[in-house]
Design a protein around this motif. Structure first.
Motif, mmCIF file in Angstrom:
data_model
loop_
_atom_site.group_PDB
_atom_site.id
_atom_site.type_symbol
_atom_site.label_atom_id
_atom_site.label_comp_id
_atom_site.label_asym_id
_atom_site.label_seq_id
_atom_site.Cartn_x
_atom_site.Cartn_y
_atom_site.Cartn_z
ATOM 1 N N ILE A 163 2.618 9.449 4.712
ATOM 2 C CA ILE A 163 3.872 10.091 4.299
ATOM 3 C C ILE A 163 4.195 9.710 2.863
ATOM 4 N N ALA A 164 3.991 8.442 2.512
ATOM 5 C CA ALA A 164 4.260 7.982 1.149
ATOM 6 C C ALA A 164 3.393 8.726 0.139
ATOM 7 N N ALA A 165 2.165 9.047 0.542
ATOM 8 C CA ALA A 165 1.243 9.760 -0.344
ATOM 9 C C ALA A 165 1.417 11.275 -0.277
ATOM 10 N N GLY A 166 2.324 11.748 0.585
ATOM 11 C CA GLY A 166 2.553 13.182 0.723
ATOM 12 C C GLY A 166 1.451 13.894 1.477
ATOM 13 N N LEU A 167 0.826 13.195 2.446
ATOM 14 C CA LEU A 167 -0.310 13.737 3.171
ATOM 15 C C LEU A 167 -0.040 13.742 4.669
ATOM 16 N N ARG A 223 -4.104 11.938 -7.010
ATOM 17 C CA ARG A 223 -4.433 12.273 -5.621
ATOM 18 C C ARG A 223 -4.847 10.980 -4.920
ATOM 19 N N VAL A 224 -3.908 10.388 -4.200
ATOM 20 C CA VAL A 224 -4.092 9.066 -3.609
ATOM 21 C C VAL A 224 -4.061 9.164 -2.095
ATOM 22 N N VAL A 225 -4.831 8.306 -1.432
ATOM 23 C CA VAL A 225 -4.884 8.310 0.032
ATOM 24 C C VAL A 225 -4.919 6.869 0.528
ATOM 25 N N PRO A 226 -4.195 6.556 1.605
ATOM 26 C CA PRO A 226 -4.260 5.204 2.182
ATOM 27 C C PRO A 226 -5.461 5.064 3.105
ATOM 28 N N PHE A 227 -5.876 3.822 3.310
ATOM 29 C CA PHE A 227 -7.045 3.567 4.155
ATOM 30 C C PHE A 227 -6.949 2.153 4.715
ATOM 31 N N LYS A 228 -7.194 2.004 6.001
ATOM 32 C CA LYS A 228 -7.320 0.684 6.607
ATOM 33 C C LYS A 228 -8.562 0.699 7.484
ATOM 34 N N PRO A 229 -9.593 -0.061 7.118
ATOM 35 C CA PRO A 229 -10.849 -0.005 7.873
ATOM 36 C C PRO A 229 -10.670 -0.302 9.357
ATOM 37 N N GLN A 230 -9.957 -1.386 9.646
ATOM 38 C CA GLN A 230 -9.753 -1.795 11.039
ATOM 39 C C GLN A 230 -8.318 -2.262 11.221
ATOM 40 N N ASN A 231 -7.670 -1.740 12.222
ATOM 41 C CA ASN A 231 -6.297 -2.118 12.528
ATOM 42 C C ASN A 231 -6.232 -2.573 13.983
ATOM 43 N N GLN A 285 -0.529 3.315 8.870
ATOM 44 C CA GLN A 285 -1.271 4.272 8.054
ATOM 45 C C GLN A 285 -0.606 5.644 8.071
ATOM 46 N N ALA A 286 0.038 5.993 9.169
ATOM 47 C CA ALA A 286 0.801 7.240 9.196
ATOM 48 C C ALA A 286 1.967 7.174 8.208
ATOM 49 N N LEU A 287 2.624 6.014 8.128
ATOM 50 C CA LEU A 287 3.704 5.835 7.159
ATOM 51 C C LEU A 287 3.164 5.925 5.738
ATOM 52 N N GLN A 288 2.038 5.289 5.469
ATOM 53 C CA GLN A 288 1.441 5.337 4.137
ATOM 54 C C GLN A 288 1.034 6.761 3.768
ATOM 55 N N VAL A 344 0.836 -1.204 0.000
ATOM 56 C CA VAL A 344 0.000 0.000 0.000
ATOM 57 C C VAL A 344 0.869 1.252 0.000
ATOM 58 N N ALA A 345 1.887 1.274 0.845
ATOM 59 C CA ALA A 345 2.782 2.440 0.890
ATOM 60 C C ALA A 345 3.462 2.658 -0.460
ATOM 61 N N ALA A 346 3.913 1.565 -1.076
ATOM 62 C CA ALA A 346 4.601 1.671 -2.365
ATOM 63 C C ALA A 346 3.665 2.201 -3.449
#
Length: 482
Positions: free
Chosen positions: A67-71, A36-44, A62-65, A23-25
């Motif tokens: 950063i990968a998306a520049g958000l 314009r991409v955003v990461p998402f994980k319903p339940q962690n 998700q915080a790392l992802q 996901v991060a990649a």
């Protein structure tokens, strides 16, 4: 570049198959192309968490992802976070805020409510971004959890999104993992999978090709990419403590590995420091001779304190101090350094009080309000007032004379404690080692004089670029499908 999927989900045949990394990649690759991409994980479910810009709490991955998306990280990226406090219970966090402490059975019944929060966050993200890249949890083949599932196929079916299935070849049995997972899915769920990713491959790809051909014939689905095993990545772990590399430095740091240890990513900068030899001490092991002992954060401070004593580690810490060693306590570890930890409302387990290690004149009371805040300030020790950036995430409130000598000044206010003899430092600040200046100041306080330092932000960015470059074949395959 336009991307053909408004929502794309990455699921895994097992935990730690590489979902978070893929996901991060993909987030980094799509960002490079102007999507314009955003990461998402319903339940962690994780004890490694991050504080968001909107004052909430989400999984560290998700915080790392983000950063990968520049958000900047946002609570909609991980609307449901479960933080285990025992083998059968967890703190339930919805949209960044603590909702309740529940056992597994009660939470299973609560999932219909949790799904609404998940769908609300997903819809908000769809309105703001071109593509939502979704990470599943565990495996979709966990048939005992399929009823009311919100983490894997239950979510995918609800929002009608395609799924990529990731399997880790390094652990063995990759073909059985994939075929076995498919056999546990319903027909509609199997149709939803558009292809497979085989992760962490090392060796001659020619030797793998007959297996890939067999897999595609058996399943009727393509292998979209075979991703390489990449060594030396600096990426925030979702939960499990990653294996520590071979000893390099002469400065020895020991971290007792507590059962409910939280945010062990605090120590990633120490792992990467060329002069530091970092050890996580496991159950049944003595704390080795060290220059510095760090007591980490804990989701159950009183329970982990009792466990630490049962390991005989309190005597090791006392002996370490008698011989001039240094000790740092972070968050829950800071609370353990005081005289007492009380939990009158049972916020972290059974209500009651525990005598702490008695190394600082301080007492802590657990309260319902969780403090969640991104912070910055300066070190109160040393000569340079080194800048420090981090976050606070705790439910305890500490009081006592030890706090009159702070370890840091955060936004102008005193924070933490330094013992009168200069051997003990305690703080609620997570991420305290993450700036080059702060890690240098802290290690110098602990006794290491070195010109070497670590820039965790630069290391993280370089690793995100590496995994993105390696994952380019997957993006190419996805674009070719259309």
């Amino acid at each position: 570049m336009s991307f053909p999927y408004s929502t794309l989900m990455i699921q895994g045949t097992t935990s730690d198959a590489g979902k978070s990394t893929v996901v991060a990649a993909l987030c980094r690759l799509l960002k490079r192309r102007g999507v314009r991409v955003v990461p998402f994980k319903p339940q962690n479910m994780a004890l490694n968490s991050a504080v968001t810009a909107d004052g909430g709490e989400i999984g560290r991955a998700q915080a790392l992802q983000a950063i990968a998306a520049g958000l900047p990280p946002h609570t909609d990226m991980n609307p449901i976070l479960l933080k285990p406090s025992s083998d059968i219970g967890a703190q339930v966090i919805i949209h960044g805020k603590v909702r309740a402490e529940m056992n597994a059975r009660d939470y299973h019944q609560y999932k219909t409510v949790a799904m609404q929060a998940v769908l609300e966050s997903h819809e908000r993200l769809l309105q703001q971004y071109d593509c939502v890249v979704v990470e599943g949890a565990g495996s979709p083949a966990e048939i005992n959890l399929r009823d009311r599932d919100i983490a894997n196929m239950g979510f995918a079916e609800k929002v009608d999104c395609p799924v990529i299935l990731v399997a880790d070849i390094d652990r063995g049995g990759v073909f059985a993992h994939i075929v076995g997972t498919l056999s546990c899915l319903s027909e509609s769920e199997r149709r939803r999978i558009i292809g497979f990713v085989i992760n962490r491959f090392r060796g001659d790809i020619k030797l793998l090709e007959p297996g890939l051909e067999w897999l595609e014939q058996q399943t009727g689905k393509p292998v979209l990419a075979v991703l390489p095993y990449l060594h030396g990545l600096f990426l925030d772990a979702e939960d499990a403590v990653q294996p520590v590399q071979a000893s390099r430095g002469a400065f020895r740091v020991a971290v007792p590995s507590l059962p409910r240890m939280s945010n062990h990513t605090d120590f990633d900068a120490l792992r990467a420091h060329p002069d530091v030899d970092l050890h996580f001490v496991r159950a049944g092991q003595p704390i080795p001779q060290a220059d510095l002992i760090i007591l980490p954060g804990s989701k159950n401070t009183r329970g982990d304190l009792a466990w630490l004593r049962a390991q005989g580690w309190e005597a090791h810490i006392q002996r370490h101090l008698r011989y001039g060693g240094k000790v740092i306590g972070v968050c829950g570890g800071f609370q353990m350094l005081g005289r007492e930890v009380t939990d009158p409302l049972g916020m972290e387990g059974k209500a009651g009080a525990s005598t702490a290690l008695g190394l600082l004149d301080m007492a802590t009371e657990m309260r319902p309000e969780k403090r969640l805040m991104q912070v910055q300030g300066v070190c109160a020790f040393g000569d340079t007032q080194a800048p420090v950036i981090g976050y606070e995430i705790h439910m305890g409130v500490s009081t006592g004379g030890a706090l009159a000598t702070p370890a840091f000044f955060i936004d102008g206010r005193p924070e933490g404690a330094l013992s009168a003899d200069g051997q003990i430092l305690g703080t609620y600040l997570h991420g305290l080692f993450d700036t080059p200046q702060a890690i240098s100041a802290l290690l110098q306080w602990a006794g290491l004089n070195s010109d070497n330092t670590v820039d965790t932000s630069a290391l993280r960015e370089a690793s995100l670029d590496r995994i993105a470059d390696a994952t380019q074949p997957l993006l190419d395959a996805l674009l070719a499908i259309q």
